[in-house]
Structure formats: structure tokens, C-alpha cells
Design an enzyme around this catalytic site. Structure first.
Site, short mmCIF file in Angstrom:
data_model
loop_
_atom_site.label_atom_id
_atom_site.label_comp_id
_atom_site.label_asym_id
_atom_site.label_seq_id
_atom_site.Cartn_x
_atom_site.Cartn_y
_atom_site.Cartn_z
N ASN A 71 0.85 -1.19 0.00
CA ASN A 71 0.00 0.00 0.00
C ASN A 71 0.89 1.24 0.00
OD1 ASN A 71 -2.39 -1.58 0.24
ND2 ASN A 71 -1.84 -1.91 2.37
N ARG A 88 0.38 4.43 0.83
CA ARG A 88 -0.25 5.56 1.50
C ARG A 88 -0.01 5.47 3.01
NH1 ARG A 88 -4.14 1.45 0.71
NH2 ARG A 88 -4.91 0.72 2.73
#
Ligand code: MV4
Length: 558
Positions: free
Chosen positions: A290, A292
Site C-alpha cells: 500500500n 499511503r
């Protein structure tokens, strides 16, 4: 460092990022939709720009409106938070084209990792172990059957463009495969405009363990240890903790090091999370990366003392990493739970409405990230995360007790409003969870056990509020009838009720000393919970704080 950061998000994460910017002396701006005009983020930011209506496609997902807002406020960087545009490589590129720093990895890296099939191939090349299965997309049902026969059933068919649990189908036996293959491809085509799928062995009774990484733009990186996020319902995490419990230091260390190496090899920069499944034999298998800041980042901050958003801003500004691996010395245990405005007795349906009472917990080693306040109107348009309660303690047992204590203090009430707090109490009471032995199967087991034998008598009157971006039809959330007392059925049927809004139960001594091998209960019994009573006339009125210097400009080209 940046002079003005525009936060392209809402809710608790917008507040979190605004606070970090303020601490670093960075001017702040936030975009907002008409539904969020009265939000904490709008009040906290130096400037706020209305970018569109509640519908997120026309506000928080509207790249053109956000870029225009950045121009209006003179921002030099955009922080996307999580969700919305945070993992959209096209948006990152649009930012760059408009002279804005997108606070995240380089767009090409985001794109390569967003394609799960490509991420799998890249990480495999870097030496990360994968679940057995296909490395490239599987072109036909016949190929899928071949791979499945090789790795053995059950298998899982996953959309290359999916991720976070979207676009995947579990297949138990050969007879189901060709239909599941066709269905997953069709669903992926319609959801993502990309019908490529791949096939993996489905790992059952595994734990979801992730590694937090932080990398600069000069090839340097550190890992900040692991988190366990196995307590999930339909891919929504409910409880997260750091470090991952009940795994050997050798396993955790190997996972963290190999995760960082894989990320650095593909040119990763920024904060990121490398997800793994860990099986009963402590073998770990890479799932996805991911790109983020994640909802659960506070637990890592609490065990490392490192502010991940500060460091994210630091590396996004092109500065060299200022933390060496030997400076990362995780200490103690942190546990977080999400407080969603949903009814755990009604299949976690959102329960939007006004918060007549909102008194978050406090106390030692207790952190609450929230955008809530008394009088806040929880709308039906966005995800229902209202708050995250995170605690730290020197050991896991005290951390769980502390979280239980903090949740018991949390007073959230309003007409029709329910929260996931009673369900989290149930998780905290579970012996497998208490021992750190739980897997991703925990929540379904609890919900199965909790299913009432007969429907609640008031079930017909209960409103079914709309889900995200689908406004509830019929009566407004505020006018929803109060369903009255309710409880997750438990082993102790309807004894002395306790309100989830009440202060911690006192006066009943906890059982003396722990029995060997048996964790002592968190509370004297498993007290049934009472639904909150109606509005408190003494509750504070909606905030009368003056609005901070706010530019009420509008920008919605679309
Ligand atoms: C899996 C899996 C079992 N085997 N892949 C869910 C989220 C996405 N990152 C991938 N997911 C899974 N992939 C294989 N080969 C099980 C899951 C999964 C899961 C993972 C972590 C936490 C909860 C989960 C619930 C259902 C499925």
C-alpha cells in the site's frame, strides 16, 4: 520543506495531517464538500476550499477541482490521506504536471504496485515469498485449472487491478473453478475496466501482518516493525496492534527486512505498508504493497515514538531520511480500534445522525484520533469511521485492559446513532484474541456465535441507512426511531445492564491472580451492554468556537 500543503481528504485523517503540518510550521489548506462545511478539518486549516457536493466523485475524487483549489491557495504540495485519490497514480501525475508535489511514492512506482499481478512479479524477483500460484495474469479457465491443480485447492482468483480485498473469489474445488474464473473476470472488468486475474493457493486460518516502511527519494529506507490487522470484517479492519503478537522475533525481523528490501528495489519512496499473510507454521507470504499512510499508523507511532506524518512530509520534500534503522527501537505494545458509526447488531449498517453526546476517552497512554465533536452531524455520504482509540502499554495484556477501559469511557450518543464499540468489547473478551492466537477467521466466528436465534422484536422499525455515497431514502437519519435496549447475545443473558456510555464499572474486585495459561477477564463478567438512552438535555450545544481564518472560495471545474 513545503510552505503550504493542501489536504485532499476529510475526517480524522485530514485532522491528523493538518496537525502535523501545523507542528512543522507549514501553512495548511483543506478541500471540502458541501457535506463537510461544518467539519473539524475546515476549522483547523488556515484556508478551506469548497470543491463540490457530497457525492465524492464530484468532490474528493475530482482531480481537476483539487488542483484548482491548490492553485487558489498557493499550495506547493497535496497530501491525499488514505482512500479517495491516495493511490491514484494518474492523480499523482496530474499534480506533478501542475507543479504540485503529490505526497506519496513516484507515480510509476504507484502504478506498478497498484497492479497486484505486477507487484507480485516485482516482489518475487526481489526475493519475497509469495503464496503459491501464477506470477503473470491467467489467460483462460483452462490455465486457471492447471495452476489450481498444481498448488491444490482451495484457491483464490484475484483481479490484478483489485486490492484491499476487492475483486477476489475463493474457490473450494475444481468443479467451481471455471464459473468463478469467468465471474471474477467479468466483475473486474466492470469494477476496474481491467479483466486480468491471477490465481493463488488460498491460505486459510492465516494472520494478516504488515510491515511499515519509510523511504526517501535517495534510495534510503527503514522499516518500523510490524502490525497485526487480522481482526477484520469484510476487509474493514476493526482492531490493529503493533508489534504483531505471538510470532518469533526471528520471523518478524526477517519479514520486516525483506519487505524493506523489496520496496527499495522497485524505487519506493515515502511511507508504505507491505502486507503479508502468515500461516500457522510462521511462513509468511507477500500479498500487496500500500502506497499511503494507513488508518492504523498510530500503533506504529506509539511503539516507535516516530511521527510518521512528519517523516512522510520530510521525505516528500526530497530531504534525506533522518532516521537510521538502529534508531528504530520499538518499545511495548500499542493497540487501536476503530469506532465506526454503525450498528453491529444490524450487520454493521451505517447509523448516521447527530451526536448529542461526544466525550472521547482520555487518561494515560491513550490517544484518540477523531473529527467528532458534540453536535457533529454524521452524514450518510462517506465511510463511517468516527474515531480511532489507540493505547500503549509495556505489555500486551495491559494494553488490552487499557483499551477496554478507554472504550468504556467513550460516550457517543444521538438519535439512531450506534457504534462498533460493543463489538470491539466482544473481540477483547475473546480467549483466542487475548492470547494473540487469533487469525482472520476471528470476526466471522464471533458473528456466527453472536447471531440471535430470533430476530429482535423491533427489527421491522429499524431504518436501513444508505451506504457510502448513497443517501438514505425516506426519513432523515435524525428522525430515526430509537430501537431501545439491545445487546449482542452473550453467555450471561440480560443480567445487570451496563451502558456503553457509562464510566468503567467499579466496586467489583477482579478475580485474584491469573490462573496458569488462562488470561484473567478484562472485566468482572461479560456484562450485557445497554443501548444508549435518548438525548441528554444537559449535553453541550454544537460548537460555538469561532471559525479559523477560512477562505470560503469555491472551485469546482468538472
Ligand atoms: C489471500 C487470502 C488467502 N490466501 N490470499 C484480503 C485482502 C487482500 N490484501 C488479500 N486478502 C486475502 N488474500 C491468499 N492467497 C486471504 C485474504 C483475506 C484476508 C486477508 C487478511 C485479512 C483478512 C482477510 C479476509 C479475507 C481474505
Amino acid at each position: 520543506m513545503f510552505s503550504t500543503v493542501l489536504v485532499a481528504n476529510r475526517g480524522e485523517i485530514a485532522v491528523r495531517v493538518l496537525r502535523a503540518c501545523r507542528e512543522l510550521g507549514i501553512r495548511t489548506a483543506v478541500v471540502y464538500s458541501t457535506a463537510d462545511a461544518d467539519s473539524a478539518a475546515v476549522r483547523l486549516a488556515d484556508q478551506a476550499v469548497l470543491i463540490g457536493p457530497a457525492l465524492s466523485r464530484r468532490s474528493y475524487l475530482n482531480a481537476a477541482a483539487i488542483v484548482e483549489a491548490a492553485r487558489l491557495v498557493g499550495a506547493d504540495a497535496v497530501h491525499p490521506g488514505y482512500g479517495f485519490l491516495s493511490e491514484d497514480a494518474d492523480f499523482a501525475e496530474i499534480c506533478a504536471d501542475n507543479g504540485l508535489t503529490f505526497i506519496g511514492p513516484p507515480p510509476q512506482v504507484m502504478a506498478a504496485l497498484a497492479d497486484k499481478s505486477s507487484a507480485r512479479a516485482l516482489m518475487s524477483r526481489a526475493g519475497l515469498p509469495l503464496p503459491p500460484g501464477s506470477v503473470s495474469p491467467v489467460p483462460s479457465a483452462a490455465h486457471a485449472a492447471e495452476i489450481a491443480a498444481e498448488v491444490g485447492y482451495p484457491v483464490i482468483v484475484k483481479a490484478a487491478a483489485g486490492g484491499g480485498g476487492r475483486g477476489m473469489t475463493v474457490v473450494r474445488c475444481a468443479a467451481e473453478l471455471s464459473r468463478a474464473y469467468a465471474r471474477t473476470r467479468a466483475a473486474a472488468q466492470s469494477a476496474f475496466g481491467d479483466d486480468r486475474v491471477y490465481v493463488e493457493r488460498y491460505l486459510t486460518e492465516a494472520r494478516h501482518v504488515e510491515v511499515q516502511i519509510l523511504c526517501d527519494q535517495h534510495g534510503n529506507g527503514v522499516h518500523l516493525g510490524t502490525r497485526d490487522c487480522s481482526v477484520q470484517r469484510r476487509h474493514q479492519k476493526l482492531v490493529e496492534e503493533a508489534p504483531a503478537p505471538a510470532l518469533s522475533a526471528a520471523t518478524l525481523d526477517a519479514m520486516a527486512q525483506i519487505a524493506l528490501r523489496g520496496a527499495l528495489e522497485v524505487g519506493f519512496a515515502g511511507v508504505g505498508t507491505v502486507e503479508f499473510l502468515v500461516d500457522a507454521e510462521e511462513r509468511f507470504h507477500f500479498l500487496e504493497i500500500n502506497c499511503r499512510i494507513q488508518v492504523e499508523h498510530p500503533v506504529t507511532e506509539m511503539i516507535t515514538g516516530i511521527d510518521l506524518v512528519h517523516e512522510q512530509l520530510h521525505v516528500a520534500a526530497g530531504l534525506p531520511l533522518r532516521i537510521r534503522q538502529e534508531d528504530v527501537r520499538p518499545h511495548g505494545v500499542a493497540v487501536e480500534c476503530r469506532v465506526n458509526v454503525e450498528d453491529p447488531y444490524r450487520d454493521f449498517a451505517p447509523t448516521p445522525g447527530r451526536l448529542d453526546r461526544f466525550v472521547p476517552p482520555g487518561g494515560p497512554f491513550t490517544r484518540v484520533d477523531t473529527h467528532g465533536h458534540p453536535g457533529y452531524l454524521v452524514g450518510p455520504h462517506y465511510d463511517s469511521l468516527l474515531a480511532k482509540v489507540a493505547v500503549w502499554a509495556p505489555d500486551r495484556d495491559l494494553a488490552l485492559r487499557r483499551l477496554d477501559r478507554a472504550l468504556a469511557e467513550f460516550d457517543v450518543a444521538g438519535p439512531g446513532v450506534r457504534t462498533t464499540i460493543p463489538f470491539v468489547h466482544r473481540v477483547l473478551d475473546d480467549p483466542d484474541f487475548r492470547a494473540g492466537r487469533h487469525t482472520t477467521a476471528l470476526v466471522d466466528r464471533l458473528l456466527g456465535a453472536d447471531r440471535p436465534p430470533v430476530p429482535r422484536p423491533d427489527s421491522a422499525e429499524l431504518p436501513r441507512p444508505g451506504s457510502a455515497d448513497v443517501p438514505a431514502s425516506g426519513s432523515a437519519p435524525e428522525s430515526a426511531p430509537d430501537p431501545g435496549p439491545a445487546d449482542l447475545p452473550g453467555p450471561e443473558p440480560a443480567a445487570a445492564p451496563r451502558s456503553s456510555a457509562a464510566p468503567p464499572v467499579s466496586g467489583v474486585p477482579a478475580p485474584a491472580g491469573p490462573r496458569p495459561g488462562v488470561a484473567p477477564p478484562l472485566r468482572p463478567a461479560v456484562p450485557p451492554l445497554r443501548a444508549a438512552v435518548g438525548p441528554d438535555p444537559a449535553a453541550p450545544s454544537p460548537s460555538t468556537r469561532p471559525v479559523a481564518a477560512t477562505t470560503a472560495s469555491t472551485a469546482h471545474p468538472s
